[in-house]
Design a protein around this motif. Structure first.
Motif, PDB file in Angstrom:
ATOM      1  N   ASN A 311      91.854  18.197  56.253  1.00 28.40           N
ATOM      2  CA  ASN A 311      92.119  17.906  54.709  1.00 28.40           C
ATOM      3  C   ASN A 311      93.374  18.008  54.002  1.00 28.40           C
ATOM      4  OD1 ASN A 311      89.506  16.742  54.756  1.00 28.40           O
ATOM      5  ND2 ASN A 311      88.581  18.520  53.907  1.00 28.40           N
ATOM      6  N   LEU A 312      94.126  19.456  54.454  1.00 28.39           N
ATOM      7  CA  LEU A 312      95.380  19.833  54.005  1.00 28.39           C
ATOM      8  C   LEU A 312      96.310  18.986  54.564  1.00 28.39           C
ATOM      9  CD1 LEU A 312      95.206  23.595  54.052  1.00 28.39           C
ATOM     10  CD2 LEU A 312      94.195  22.152  52.769  1.00 28.39           C
ATOM     11  N   PHE A 313      96.360  18.468  55.647  1.00 24.95           N
ATOM     12  CA  PHE A 313      97.102  17.403  56.282  1.00 24.95           C
ATOM     13  C   PHE A 313      97.183  16.078  55.550  1.00 24.95           C
ATOM     14  CE2 PHE A 313      97.589  19.734  60.481  1.00 24.95           C
ATOM     15  CZ  PHE A 313      98.320  20.794  60.100  1.00 24.95           C
ATOM     16  N   MET A 314      95.997  15.591  55.199  1.00 21.50           N
ATOM     17  CA  MET A 314      95.699  14.590  54.276  1.00 21.50           C
ATOM     18  C   MET A 314      96.477  14.784  53.208  1.00 21.50           C
ATOM     19  SD  MET A 314      92.415  13.106  52.432  1.00 21.50           S
ATOM     20  CE  MET A 314      92.505  14.573  51.441  1.00 21.50           C
ATOM     21  N   CYS A 315      96.604  15.775  52.402  1.00 25.34           N
ATOM     22  CA  CYS A 315      97.323  16.223  51.254  1.00 25.34           C
ATOM     23  C   CYS A 315      98.654  15.922  51.602  1.00 25.34           C
ATOM     24  CB  CYS A 315      96.908  17.431  50.577  1.00 25.34           C
ATOM     25  SG  CYS A 315      95.115  17.620  50.078  1.00 25.34           S
ATOM     26  N   SER A 345      98.478  29.604  53.274  1.00 23.63           N
ATOM     27  CA  SER A 345      99.060  30.925  53.425  1.00 23.63           C
ATOM     28  C   SER A 345      98.052  31.688  54.152  1.00 23.63           C
ATOM     29  CB  SER A 345      99.561  31.274  51.941  1.00 23.63           C
ATOM     30  OG  SER A 345      98.585  31.303  51.071  1.00 23.63           O
ATOM     31  N   ASP A 346      96.849  31.428  54.307  1.00 19.01           N
ATOM     32  CA  ASP A 346      95.918  32.331  55.055  1.00 19.01           C
ATOM     33  C   ASP A 346      95.760  32.257  56.319  1.00 19.01           C
ATOM     34  OD1 ASP A 346      94.963  33.184  52.303  1.00 19.01           O
ATOM     35  OD2 ASP A 346      93.708  31.522  52.266  1.00 19.01           O
ATOM     36  N   LEU A 367     101.598  23.930  58.436  1.00 16.67           N
ATOM     37  CA  LEU A 367     100.948  24.508  57.483  1.00 16.67           C
ATOM     38  C   LEU A 367     101.968  25.376  56.763  1.00 16.67           C
ATOM     39  CD1 LEU A 367      97.619  26.303  59.286  1.00 16.67           C
ATOM     40  CD2 LEU A 367      97.587  24.348  57.681  1.00 16.67           C
ATOM     41  N   ALA A 368     102.802  26.012  57.414  1.00 21.12           N
ATOM     42  CA  ALA A 368     103.843  26.925  56.974  1.00 21.12           C
ATOM     43  C   ALA A 368     104.857  25.877  55.847  1.00 21.12           C
ATOM     44  CB  ALA A 368     105.002  27.435  57.684  1.00 21.12           C
ATOM     45  N   GLU A 375     102.324  25.590  47.296  1.00 23.93           N
ATOM     46  CA  GLU A 375     101.688  26.887  46.896  1.00 23.93           C
ATOM     47  C   GLU A 375     103.291  27.600  46.103  1.00 23.93           C
ATOM     48  OE1 GLU A 375      99.603  29.465  49.587  1.00 23.93           O
ATOM     49  OE2 GLU A 375      98.655  27.789  50.669  1.00 23.93           O
ATOM     50  N   LYS A 376     104.094  27.162  46.103  1.00 22.52           N
ATOM     51  CA  LYS A 376     105.501  27.966  45.651  1.00 22.52           C
ATOM     52  C   LYS A 376     105.597  27.322  44.169  1.00 22.52           C
ATOM     53  CE  LYS A 376     106.629  30.055  49.220  1.00 22.52           C
ATOM     54  NZ  LYS A 376     106.738  31.516  49.427  1.00 22.52           N
TER      55      LYS A 376
END
Length: 376
Positions: A311-315, A345-346, A367-368, A375-376
């Motif tokens: 899901n994060l890669f989709m974003c 970041s987790d 992810l980084a 997240e910044k």
């Protein structure tokens, strides 16, 4: 080896991986309707795995297919992921009997060692799965035995040399990955041909990515055939390749079943003009930055930080393709804190996800990047 099944096999298979959902659970009613239509239109190959949905895929197959249709009217293909958490040979081999019970199939028309390649093949050796499944075949519980594979062509060649008893292979074949240096779709298919192994195609639409390619690629395909759906281009490309037994489509709606079966009932291979358009579309897609995630969810299983990685890669891809950072960030927030799930970041940098990723994505690096982006 009995290859009589090759000629009789329809060129489209139903992947029970991305089933329709309703209120957080599989929509059994819609899945039954999809299954019925697929059979009515002359298709019969259904694919599942012990791994899919923690058993929900296999159980749904029993409900929608096995319990409602004559057993001789369809083929069931199932898979055993020896790398999927088993600690002993007994546990790994027990997956086979668990799949038999979940599906209620009685026997498997096709059975596969699931997702060989990279560090995963050693588990099938360690737990003696090769000989175990050959014994089940001798008992009549398996009619045709093969394996699915995600790695380089050279590795595939080595496995087929070591295990000539395998009757078929399942490979990731799609036009986006055709010349990929990481997936090596074309090269892997050529290896299978040299070993005279029929190929079952997975990920022909690359997890849905090729159902909605970049606009420039859409324009190229529309110019040749304005009436064809974009998934049809991808599935017909895979089915047009020499040596392909059938092409799996992970269908999620009745409309997808209607579309896929409509153009595959009287399958026509791509002609030269269509192949040229596909090659142009491939080059356009290759020029676009993206995370090549197909949302198989192998990575998220057992993630200690509970990160919904696909899901994060989709974003990320929403931002890379459309440039709307605010919209992509809102999606990111919804798929992390909004669902009580981990943020990029987790990540604990354990690397479990990368060891099972079929697309060979450097997940920790990606992810980084998301930390910097969202997240910044």
């Amino acid at each position: 080896m009995d290859c009589s099944f090759v000629e009789a096999m329809p060129k489209l298979g139903f992947g029970y991986m991305r089933l329709p959902m309703k209120d957080g659970e599989i929509d059994v009613e819609q899945c039954c309707a999809m299954t019925d239509l697929f059979l009515e239109r002359g298709f019969k190959y259904f694919d599942t795995s012990w791994f899919y949905g923690h058993g929900t895929s296999e159980r749904t197959m029993k409900t929608c297919l096995v319990d409602r249709h004559p057993r001789e009217s369809f083929y069931i293909a199932d898979k055993l992921p020896a790398w999927g958490g088993a600690k002993t040979a007994e546990e790994a081999q027990g997956m086979f009997y668990e799949s038999l019970e979940r599906t209620g199939a009685g026997y498997f028309d096709f059975f596969l060692l699931h997702n060989l390649g990279e560090g995963r093949t050693k588990y099938f050796d360690k737990f003696d799965i090769w000989n175990f499944l050959q014994a089940r075949k001798a008992e009549g519980l398996i009619h045709h035995l093969g394996f699915s594979f995600h790695d380089k062509a050279e590795v595939l060649d080595g496995i087929l040399i070591a295990h000539p008893e395998m009757e078929f292979v399942q490979l990731q074949i799609n036009y986006a990955d055709w010349e990929s240096n990481s997936i090596e779709s074309r090269k892997c298919l050529e290896v299978a041909r040299r070993h005279n192994k029929p190929v079952i195609v997975m990920e022909p639409v690359k997890g849905g990515i090729l159902a909605n390619p970049p606009e420039e690629a859409k324009d190229v395909l529309r110019a040749v055939n304005p009436d064809a759906s974009f998934p049809s281009w991808a599935i017909r490309f895979a089915a047009s390749q020499e040596g392909v037994l059938t092409v799996l489509s992970g269908m999620s709606t009745l409309e997808q079943v209607e579309d896929n079966t409509a153009y595959m009932q009287d399958f026509q291979p791509l002609d030269a003009r269509e192949m040229e358009a596909i090659d142009q579309a491939r080059q356009i897609i290759a020029s676009k930055p993206s995370v090549p995630c197909t949302a198989c969810w192998y990575c998220a299983k057992g993630c200690p930080a509970h990160i919904a990685i696909p899901n994060l890669f989709m974003c990320a891809n929403l931002y890379l393709n459309f440039g709307n950072l605010a919209f992509a960030r809102s999606k990111y927030n919804f798929n992390t804190t909004g669902q009580n799930l981990g943020r990029a970041s987790d990540c604990l940098q354990c690397g479990r996800c990368e060891r099972v990723c079929p697309q060979h994505i450097h997940i920790r690096e990606e992810l980084a990047k998301l930390v910097e982006l969202f997240e910044k």
